[in-house]
Design an enzyme around this catalytic site. Structure first.
Site: not given
Length: 178
Positions: A8, A40, A52, A131
């Site tokens: 994500t 998401k 999110g 990430s």
């Protein structure tokens, strides 16, 4: 050996009277992309709160459900709901095992809630998790400072920047605005 799921980039912000949150669509397992169009981000409280998530999808949905319960319990008071969720997350043996983070955006506040029980409310109302979160965060900060783009446009451009840099982020972008 357990494969680490990296999945994500979520970025949210409040800018010029508008709030937006967005996320990419990539889910990665180890060194393989297993999904390209995952969504998401979610609207809660009849579209008044945007969320999110990053981390394990099952864990994130558990957190979203708990957060939604807290929003209802505290009559839509986002600040209180976030703090109470974090307290539960830290104290509950089951919740402590969840591997996820939650980004929350309302009309006037942004929060990050971590699995360690942290509640972060940044001074500049720009949040990012996942990430590629720090790549998107850097891009959003510069776009807020040096452009006339809307909140939605900044979120999209920040996610595109993250997708260009982070191998765990793609350009299949979803954005919600309030």
């Amino acid at each position: 050996m357990k494969e680490k799921v990296r999945s994500t980039t979520i970025i949210g912000l409040i800018h010029n009277g508008s709030a937006a949150i967005g996320g990419d669509g990539q889910v990665t397992l180890g060194n393989t992309v297993v999904k390209h169009n995952s969504v998401k981000i979610r609207k809660l409280l009849n579209g008044k709160v945007l969320t999110g998530f990053a981390g394990s999808a099952a864990d994130a949905f558990t957190l979203l459900g708990r957060f939604e319960e807290k929003l209802e319990q505290y009559s839509g008071n986002v600040s209180r709901a976030v703090v109470e969720l974090a307290k539960d997350w830290r104290m509950d043996k089951y919740l402590r095992r969840l591997e996820a983070m939650l980004a929350v955006v309302s009309e006037d506040k942004t929060f990050i809630v971590s699995g360690n029980g942290d509640v972060i409310e940044p001074d500049d109302n720009i949040i990012a998790i996942g990430s590629g979160g720090m790549y998107a965060l850097a891009a959003a900060k510069m776009l807020v400072k040096y452009s006339e783009l809307s909140a939605e446009e900044i979120v999209r451009e920040a996610l595109k920047t993250a997708a260009d840099i982070c191998i765990y982020t793609n350009d299949k972008i979803n954005v919600e605005v309030i």
